[in-house]
Design a protein around this motif. Structure first.
Motif, PDB file in Angstrom:
ATOM      1  N   HIS A 115     106.165  45.971  -7.559  1.00 44.61           N
ATOM      2  CA  HIS A 115     105.552  45.690  -6.229  1.00 44.61           C
ATOM      3  C   HIS A 115     105.288  47.082  -5.386  1.00 44.61           C
ATOM      4  O   HIS A 115     105.607  47.177  -4.152  1.00 44.61           O
ATOM      5  N   ASP A 116     105.010  48.176  -6.226  1.00 45.62           N
ATOM      6  CA  ASP A 116     104.658  49.442  -5.617  1.00 45.62           C
ATOM      7  C   ASP A 116     103.620  49.974  -6.770  1.00 45.62           C
ATOM      8  O   ASP A 116     103.607  49.718  -7.953  1.00 45.62           O
ATOM      9  N   LEU A 117     102.881  51.029  -6.141  1.00 46.92           N
ATOM     10  CA  LEU A 117     101.983  51.750  -7.179  1.00 46.92           C
ATOM     11  C   LEU A 117     102.574  53.206  -7.100  1.00 46.92           C
ATOM     12  O   LEU A 117     102.453  54.052  -6.486  1.00 46.92           O
ATOM     13  N   LEU A 118     103.319  53.487  -8.324  1.00 48.46           N
ATOM     14  CA  LEU A 118     104.095  54.620  -8.565  1.00 48.46           C
ATOM     15  C   LEU A 118     103.676  55.621  -9.409  1.00 48.46           C
ATOM     16  O   LEU A 118     102.678  55.483 -10.226  1.00 48.46           O
ATOM     17  N   PRO A 119     103.871  56.819  -8.800  1.00 53.22           N
ATOM     18  CA  PRO A 119     102.912  58.079  -9.470  1.00 53.22           C
ATOM     19  C   PRO A 119     103.546  58.392 -10.985  1.00 53.22           C
ATOM     20  O   PRO A 119     104.463  58.260 -11.451  1.00 53.22           O
ATOM     21  N   LEU A 120     102.572  58.950 -11.553  1.00 51.25           N
ATOM     22  CA  LEU A 120     103.013  59.286 -13.177  1.00 51.25           C
ATOM     23  C   LEU A 120     102.952  60.950 -13.038  1.00 51.25           C
ATOM     24  O   LEU A 120     102.389  61.560 -12.092  1.00 51.25           O
ATOM     25  N   PRO A 121     103.830  61.244 -14.101  1.00 55.23           N
ATOM     26  CA  PRO A 121     103.919  62.850 -13.978  1.00 55.23           C
ATOM     27  C   PRO A 121     102.530  63.302 -14.502  1.00 55.23           C
ATOM     28  O   PRO A 121     101.859  62.677 -15.505  1.00 55.23           O
ATOM     29  N   PHE A 122     101.910  64.524 -13.979  1.00 58.29           N
ATOM     30  CA  PHE A 122     100.780  65.053 -14.312  1.00 58.29           C
ATOM     31  C   PHE A 122     100.912  66.036 -15.350  1.00 58.29           C
ATOM     32  O   PHE A 122     101.223  67.165 -15.439  1.00 58.29           O
ATOM     33  N   ASN A 123     100.634  65.613 -16.639  1.00 55.24           N
ATOM     34  CA  ASN A 123     100.992  66.027 -17.876  1.00 55.24           C
ATOM     35  C   ASN A 123     100.048  65.722 -19.101  1.00 55.24           C
ATOM     36  O   ASN A 123      99.563  64.564 -19.020  1.00 55.24           O
ATOM     37  N   TYR A 152     101.098  59.620  -3.324  1.00 59.86           N
ATOM     38  CA  TYR A 152     102.545  59.577  -3.470  1.00 59.86           C
ATOM     39  C   TYR A 152     103.217  60.373  -2.620  1.00 59.86           C
ATOM     40  O   TYR A 152     102.721  61.427  -2.003  1.00 59.86           O
ATOM     41  N   TYR A 153     104.667  60.298  -2.601  1.00 66.98           N
ATOM     42  CA  TYR A 153     105.562  60.996  -1.787  1.00 66.98           C
ATOM     43  C   TYR A 153     106.336  61.882  -2.544  1.00 66.98           C
ATOM     44  O   TYR A 153     107.254  62.606  -1.706  1.00 66.98           O
ATOM     45  N   ALA A 154     106.556  61.902  -3.782  1.00 70.69           N
ATOM     46  CA  ALA A 154     107.286  63.027  -4.484  1.00 70.69           C
ATOM     47  C   ALA A 154     106.572  63.262  -5.830  1.00 70.69           C
ATOM     48  O   ALA A 154     105.859  62.397  -6.449  1.00 70.69           O
ATOM     49  N   ASN A 155     106.781  64.559  -6.154  1.00 66.32           N
ATOM     50  CA  ASN A 155     106.112  65.040  -7.314  1.00 66.32           C
ATOM     51  C   ASN A 155     107.001  64.384  -8.712  1.00 66.32           C
ATOM     52  O   ASN A 155     108.399  64.787  -8.617  1.00 66.32           O
ATOM     53  N   MET A 156     106.428  63.759  -9.712  1.00 68.75           N
ATOM     54  CA  MET A 156     107.331  63.278 -10.769  1.00 68.75           C
ATOM     55  C   MET A 156     107.698  64.433 -11.486  1.00 68.75           C
ATOM     56  O   MET A 156     106.857  65.198 -11.769  1.00 68.75           O
ATOM     57  N   PRO A 157     108.990  64.343 -12.153  1.00 67.09           N
ATOM     58  CA  PRO A 157     109.466  65.452 -12.910  1.00 67.09           C
ATOM     59  C   PRO A 157     108.494  65.275 -14.435  1.00 67.09           C
ATOM     60  O   PRO A 157     107.979  64.504 -14.679  1.00 67.09           O
ATOM     61  N   GLY A 158     108.401  66.746 -14.783  1.00 66.52           N
ATOM     62  CA  GLY A 158     107.561  66.884 -16.079  1.00 66.52           C
ATOM     63  C   GLY A 158     106.077  67.122 -15.983  1.00 66.52           C
ATOM     64  O   GLY A 158     105.282  67.257 -16.781  1.00 66.52           O
ATOM     65  N   GLY A 159     105.650  67.332 -14.445  1.00 63.46           N
ATOM     66  CA  GLY A 159     104.346  67.844 -14.319  1.00 63.46           C
ATOM     67  C   GLY A 159     103.972  68.989 -14.856  1.00 63.46           C
ATOM     68  O   GLY A 159     104.705  70.274 -14.611  1.00 63.46           O
ATOM     69  N   THR A 160     102.829  69.211 -15.610  1.00 73.39           N
ATOM     70  CA  THR A 160     102.564  70.830 -16.050  1.00 73.39           C
ATOM     71  C   THR A 160     100.993  70.708 -15.663  1.00 73.39           C
ATOM     72  O   THR A 160     100.418  71.961 -15.951  1.00 73.39           O
ATOM     73  N   LEU A 161     100.440  69.683 -14.974  1.00 74.53           N
ATOM     74  CA  LEU A 161      98.937  69.888 -14.522  1.00 74.53           C
ATOM     75  C   LEU A 161      98.969  69.960 -13.262  1.00 74.53           C
ATOM     76  O   LEU A 161      99.639  69.146 -12.484  1.00 74.53           O
ATOM     77  N   ALA A 162      97.578  70.343 -12.702  1.00 78.84           N
ATOM     78  CA  ALA A 162      97.432  70.216 -11.134  1.00 78.84           C
ATOM     79  C   ALA A 162      96.876  68.630 -11.062  1.00 78.84           C
ATOM     80  O   ALA A 162      96.169  68.282 -12.300  1.00 78.84           O
ATOM     81  N   GLU A 163      97.100  68.039 -10.159  1.00 80.88           N
ATOM     82  CA  GLU A 163      96.665  66.678  -9.856  1.00 80.88           C
ATOM     83  C   GLU A 163      95.228  66.498 -10.228  1.00 80.88           C
ATOM     84  O   GLU A 163      94.740  65.523 -10.929  1.00 80.88           O
TER      85      GLU A 163
END
Length: 281
Positions: A115-123, A152-163
């Protein structure tokens, strides 16, 4: 834009639309005010029957209706929900939608809807996971498909790309369109400290087929994307910045909480329509 995603699929700008919300069921089908098109949350209509079906059918006779989902879970680890996609395809066919959309996020884990739209790691690993799922949905539904940039309100761990690069990679590799939520760009830019116009400049604007405009709530240390207020001046300005680069794009006034009168929502749509006409000239 020449050779844009919309042009390749024969999609024309629809003007300014509003959402078909339950509080509008009685009044919207008979309104005499200008409404260019409607957006529905398909999850409200997948089990058709009774008043919702009657209202949807009446509206679809007057306007283009575009389904904008919240339950596809395009980025989640679970397999795509076969029954959901089948029902979605039937609804898209029923209203003869020229295209449909959902969010580039995840909303289900281990079979449980969050019941939420949760952000993905940007990679790139997430890109490789999402792309074949997008292609499968497009093939199953048989219409052009757009992905929305979520707030989104937090950057997901593991991101290596700009949004913006993440959005570009998914859209280009899957060959889908983008639903650009201008309010989400503004909210994320304020919360994460980046320039919203530079973000827009980094996007593949030739893939933008639809725009969302909405309101948000401002607190001392964060802005929350609530869809519960009028569009603020800064978002209107950013909207114009986008259109100056993209040309006219089908635009929705999105209002999901503290929904005012239908007339008030239509007033916002009138303002968007005026900007679209200025850009077209």
């Amino acid at each position: 834009m020449s050779n844009s995603y919309a042009q390749r699929h024969g999609l024309q700008p629809l003007g300014a639309g509003i959402g078909l919300r339950r509080s509008f069921y009685e009044t919207l089908p008979a309104t005499e005010r200008t409404v260019d098109w409607l957006e529905i949350i398909p999850e409200n209509f997948l089990a058709l029957g009774g008043r919702p079906q009657h209202t949807l059918d009446a509206c679809a006779e007057r306007w283009t209706v575009l389904p904008h989902g919240v339950g596809l879970n395009i980025g989640g680890p679970d397999p795509l929900d076969e029954e959901y996609v089948t029902r979605l395809a039937a609804l898209v066919e029923r209203v003869d939608a020229p295209f449909f959309s959902d969010h580039l996020c995840y909303s289900r884990l281990g079979g449980v809807y969050l019941h939420d739209l949760l952000p993905l790691p940007f990679n790139e690993e997430v890109v490789e996971h999402v792309v074949p799922r997008v292609r499968e949905v497009m093939a199953r539904v048989g219409r052009p498909f757009l992905l929305e940039n979520p707030s989104y309100y937090a950057n997901m761990p593991g991101g290596t790309l700009a949004e913006a690069d993440f959005l570009r990679h998914v859209a280009e590799q899957a060959d889908c369109g983008l639903l650009l939520d201008v309010n989400n760009i503004y909210v994320n830019a304020q919360n994460h400290g980046y320039d919203p116009r530079a973000f827009v400049d980094a996007l593949p604007l030739e893939r933008v087929v639809q725009i969302h405009l909405a309101g948000h709530d401002r607190y001392p240390d964060v802005i929350i994307d609530t869809h519960g207020a009028p569009v603020c001046d800064e978002v209107w300005s950013l909207y114009r910045y986008v259109l100056d680069r993209s040309g006219p794009v089908s635009t929705l006034i999105e209002w999901d909480q503290a929904i005012p009168s239908m007339e008030a929502v239509m007033d916002e749509a009138d303002r968007a329509r005026a900007v679209l006409r200025e850009v077209a000239r």
